[in-house]
Scaffold this motif. Structure first.
Motif, PDB file in Angstrom:
ATOM      1  N   PRO A  43       4.338 -10.388  -9.593  1.00 31.22           N
ATOM      2  CA  PRO A  43       3.772  -9.755 -10.792  1.00 31.22           C
ATOM      3  C   PRO A  43       3.214  -8.349 -10.543  1.00 31.22           C
ATOM      4  CG  PRO A  43       2.138 -11.210  -9.816  1.00 31.22           C
ATOM      5  CD  PRO A  43       3.374 -11.276  -8.932  1.00 31.22           C
ATOM      6  N   PHE A  44       3.369  -7.862  -9.331  1.00 25.27           N
ATOM      7  CA  PHE A  44       2.763  -6.566  -9.022  1.00 25.27           C
ATOM      8  C   PHE A  44       3.676  -5.392  -9.346  1.00 25.27           C
ATOM      9  CE2 PHE A  44       1.010  -9.526  -5.761  1.00 25.27           C
ATOM     10  CZ  PHE A  44      -0.267  -9.590  -6.290  1.00 25.27           C
ATOM     11  N   TRP A  46       3.785  -0.943  -8.457  1.00 27.67           N
ATOM     12  CA  TRP A  46       3.174   0.180  -7.750  1.00 27.67           C
ATOM     13  C   TRP A  46       2.944   1.307  -8.746  1.00 27.67           C
ATOM     14  CZ3 TRP A  46       1.770   0.079  -2.634  1.00 27.67           C
ATOM     15  CH2 TRP A  46       2.286  -0.970  -1.862  1.00 27.67           C
ATOM     16  N   LEU A  55       0.318   8.716  -1.836  1.00 29.70           N
ATOM     17  CA  LEU A  55      -0.626   7.991  -2.693  1.00 29.70           C
ATOM     18  C   LEU A  55       0.058   7.009  -3.645  1.00 29.70           C
ATOM     19  CD1 LEU A  55      -3.531   7.524  -3.689  1.00 29.70           C
ATOM     20  CD2 LEU A  55      -3.212   9.412  -5.291  1.00 29.70           C
ATOM     21  N   ALA A  56      -0.252   5.740  -3.465  1.00 29.19           N
ATOM     22  CA  ALA A  56       0.253   4.713  -4.380  1.00 29.19           C
ATOM     23  C   ALA A  56      -0.762   3.577  -4.442  1.00 29.19           C
ATOM     24  CB  ALA A  56       1.607   4.183  -3.919  1.00 29.19           C
ATOM     25  N   PHE A  57      -0.930   3.042  -5.631  1.00 29.47           N
ATOM     26  CA  PHE A  57      -1.807   1.892  -5.822  1.00 29.47           C
ATOM     27  C   PHE A  57      -0.942   0.692  -6.193  1.00 29.47           C
ATOM     28  CE2 PHE A  57      -4.222   5.635  -7.189  1.00 29.47           C
ATOM     29  CZ  PHE A  57      -5.411   5.477  -6.486  1.00 29.47           C
ATOM     30  N   VAL A  58      -1.485  -0.494  -5.970  1.00 31.24           N
ATOM     31  CA  VAL A  58      -0.824  -1.684  -6.505  1.00 31.24           C
ATOM     32  C   VAL A  58      -1.597  -2.093  -7.759  1.00 31.24           C
ATOM     33  CG1 VAL A  58      -0.251  -4.108  -6.110  1.00 31.24           C
ATOM     34  CG2 VAL A  58       0.035  -2.439  -4.274  1.00 31.24           C
ATOM     35  N   LEU A  92      -6.256  -2.452 -10.848  1.00 27.43           N
ATOM     36  CA  LEU A  92      -5.966  -2.056  -9.470  1.00 27.43           C
ATOM     37  C   LEU A  92      -6.184  -3.278  -8.579  1.00 27.43           C
ATOM     38  CD1 LEU A  92      -7.808   1.369  -9.140  1.00 27.43           C
ATOM     39  CD2 LEU A  92      -5.349   0.998  -9.095  1.00 27.43           C
ATOM     40  N   ILE A  93      -5.383  -3.355  -7.546  1.00 25.01           N
ATOM     41  CA  ILE A  93      -5.473  -4.465  -6.596  1.00 25.01           C
ATOM     42  C   ILE A  93      -5.828  -3.886  -5.232  1.00 25.01           C
ATOM     43  CG2 ILE A  93      -4.149  -6.292  -5.436  1.00 25.01           C
ATOM     44  CD1 ILE A  93      -4.308  -6.749  -8.420  1.00 25.01           C
ATOM     45  N   SER A  94      -6.774  -4.514  -4.551  1.00 27.90           N
ATOM     46  CA  SER A  94      -6.975  -4.102  -3.168  1.00 27.90           C
ATOM     47  C   SER A  94      -6.877  -5.332  -2.278  1.00 27.90           C
ATOM     48  CB  SER A  94      -8.311  -3.393  -2.974  1.00 27.90           C
ATOM     49  OG  SER A  94      -9.366  -4.242  -3.329  1.00 27.90           O
ATOM     50  N   PHE A  95      -6.703  -5.078  -0.998  1.00 28.06           N
ATOM     51  CA  PHE A  95      -6.504  -6.180  -0.068  1.00 28.06           C
ATOM     52  C   PHE A  95      -7.626  -6.201   0.945  1.00 28.06           C
ATOM     53  CE2 PHE A  95      -4.459  -8.203   3.667  1.00 28.06           C
ATOM     54  CZ  PHE A  95      -4.145  -9.413   3.066  1.00 28.06           C
ATOM     55  N   ILE A 102      -6.451 -10.818  -1.847  1.00 24.26           N
ATOM     56  CA  ILE A 102      -6.378  -9.634  -2.690  1.00 24.26           C
ATOM     57  C   ILE A 102      -7.490  -9.704  -3.729  1.00 24.26           C
ATOM     58  CG2 ILE A 102      -3.922  -9.190  -2.407  1.00 24.26           C
ATOM     59  CD1 ILE A 102      -3.563 -10.502  -5.190  1.00 24.26           C
ATOM     60  N   PHE A 104      -8.753  -8.231  -7.582  1.00 32.50           N
ATOM     61  CA  PHE A 104      -8.480  -7.518  -8.829  1.00 32.50           C
ATOM     62  C   PHE A 104      -9.722  -6.696  -9.164  1.00 32.50           C
ATOM     63  CE2 PHE A 104      -4.699  -9.349 -11.080  1.00 32.50           C
ATOM     64  CZ  PHE A 104      -4.273 -10.174 -10.055  1.00 32.50           C
TER      65      PHE A 104
ATOM     66  N   GLN B  57     -10.404   2.386  -1.478  1.00 31.25           N
ATOM     67  CA  GLN B  57     -10.084   1.117  -0.812  1.00 31.25           C
ATOM     68  C   GLN B  57      -8.734   0.589  -1.320  1.00 31.25           C
ATOM     69  OE1 GLN B  57     -11.895  -0.198   1.592  1.00 31.25           O
ATOM     70  NE2 GLN B  57     -10.444  -1.885   1.822  1.00 31.25           N
ATOM     71  N   ALA B  58      -8.562   0.642  -2.636  1.00 27.87           N
ATOM     72  CA  ALA B  58      -7.326   0.132  -3.242  1.00 27.87           C
ATOM     73  C   ALA B  58      -6.106   0.905  -2.755  1.00 27.87           C
ATOM     74  CB  ALA B  58      -7.424   0.202  -4.763  1.00 27.87           C
ATOM     75  N   ALA B  59      -6.294   2.195  -2.504  1.00 23.23           N
ATOM     76  CA  ALA B  59      -5.160   3.045  -2.110  1.00 23.23           C
ATOM     77  C   ALA B  59      -4.682   2.744  -0.689  1.00 23.23           C
ATOM     78  CB  ALA B  59      -5.542   4.519  -2.237  1.00 23.23           C
ATOM     79  N   ILE B  61      -3.779  -0.141   0.404  1.00 22.63           N
ATOM     80  CA  ILE B  61      -2.913  -1.320   0.389  1.00 22.63           C
ATOM     81  C   ILE B  61      -1.486  -0.956   0.823  1.00 22.63           C
ATOM     82  CG2 ILE B  61      -2.064  -1.181  -1.996  1.00 22.63           C
ATOM     83  CD1 ILE B  61      -2.879  -4.215  -2.236  1.00 22.63           C
ATOM     84  N   ASP B  65       0.633  -6.352   2.898  1.00 19.16           N
ATOM     85  CA  ASP B  65      -0.518  -7.053   2.330  1.00 19.16           C
ATOM     86  C   ASP B  65      -0.091  -7.970   1.195  1.00 19.16           C
ATOM     87  OD1 ASP B  65      -2.184  -5.667   4.031  1.00 19.16           O
ATOM     88  OD2 ASP B  65      -2.561  -4.062   2.580  1.00 19.16           O
ATOM     89  N   ALA B  69      -0.344 -12.174   0.808  1.00 12.95           N
ATOM     90  CA  ALA B  69      -1.152 -12.774  -0.239  1.00 12.95           C
ATOM     91  C   ALA B  69      -0.291 -13.245  -1.405  1.00 12.95           C
ATOM     92  CB  ALA B  69      -2.178 -11.752  -0.736  1.00 12.95           C
ATOM     93  N   TYR B  75      -4.057 -20.214  -5.547  1.00 12.56           N
ATOM     94  CA  TYR B  75      -4.574 -18.957  -5.064  1.00 12.56           C
ATOM     95  C   TYR B  75      -5.357 -18.231  -6.154  1.00 12.56           C
ATOM     96  CZ  TYR B  75      -4.973 -14.270  -3.592  1.00 12.56           C
ATOM     97  OH  TYR B  75      -5.507 -13.051  -3.294  1.00 12.56           O
TER      98      TYR B  75
END
Lengths: 148, 96
Positions: A43-44, A46, A55-58, A92-95, A102, A104, B57-59, B61, B65, B69, B75
């Motif tokens: 479902p993600f 970029w 620079l890219a976010f999930v 935005l998602i971080s790990f 992960i 949200f 922090q998000a950037a 990833i 990863d 996950a 989950y």
């Protein structure tokens, strides 16, 4: 148009798929243009910066974890949207490498005007969280929680 | 930094279309009204700084990863339980 990315190499995207963030994204204010790229079957997705290859976010639809948002008109107006139907929201998602999970970023969703291809990051404080974030049925905010 | 002294009801104008009005003063809190074009986002500074850090922090990833996950129902319940608690009472007649 072609854009350079450090993760996906050179990719070809439609000119009209470019999303403008007039105010940038906090922490990356000078980067104003992004494109969305599917990540495998979902479902993600970029959110790749057009002018900064590294620079890219999930991002992910909040509905994936059963969350939805009540969007106030002030928020719609910031990106020139008239109704809720004009916008989509992505988190935005971080790990967290230590915990191998992960996260949200629920309190600071990205709001997109789908017609004008314009976006900005909406942020809310503790009080606003309960007003605007709709939790899945059967779940409620913990009293002491600040929504982390 | 420019420092101006204002009383309740007085305002400051920045450029053509931003007006900042002092609406209430108490011992250690000032309420201010902001009139600005709707297209300009307004943030509380400390919130802005926090979001900045979270975004950085998000950037960080990367693709691995996401593989580490996988998203599945259990989950997701874990993700949610980090910030909310399920209601203690169970609802009857819930769809299975």
């Amino acid at each position: 148009m072609k854009i350079e990315t450090s993760r996906f190499g050179t990719i070809e995207v439609k000119d009209d798929s470019v999303i403008e963030f007039p105010w940038g994204i906090p922490g990356f204010e000078s980067i104003k243009r992004y494109v969305l790229i599917e990540h495998r079957e979902g479902p993600f997705q970029w959110l790749q910066a057009v002018d900064e290859p590294s620079l890219a976010f999930v991002v992910c639809l909040p509905e994936v974890i059963g969350i939805s948002y009540e969007v106030p008109s002030s928020c719609l107006e910031t990106i020139g949207a008239k109704t809720r139907e004009d916008v989509i929201i992505l988190n935005l998602i971080s790990f967290d490498r230590e915990k191998n999970i992960i996260r949200f970023h629920l309190k600071s969703p990205l709001v997109f005007n789908v017609n004008e291809k314009k976006g900005y990051q909406w942020t809310m404080d503790k009080q606003e969280v309960k007003t605007y974030i709709k939790l899945p049925e059967g779940m409620e905010w913990e009293e002491s929680s600040d929504g982390e | 930094m420019l420092i101006l002294s204002r009383k309740v009801g007085e305002a400051i104008r920045i450029g053509e279309n931003i007006e900042i009005i002092v609406t209430e003063i108490s011992q250690n809190r000032v309420k201010i009204g902001i009139k600005s074009p709707k297209s300009i986002p307004v943030y509380r500074e400390e919130l802005y700084q926090k979001i900045k850090d979270e975004n950085r922090q998000a950037a960080l990833i990367n693709e691995n990863d996401l593989q580490a996950a996988p998203i599945n129902k259990n989950y997701l319940v874990n993700v949610l339980s980090m910030f909310i608690k399920p209601e203690t009472k169970t609802k009857e007649g819930e769809k299975k």
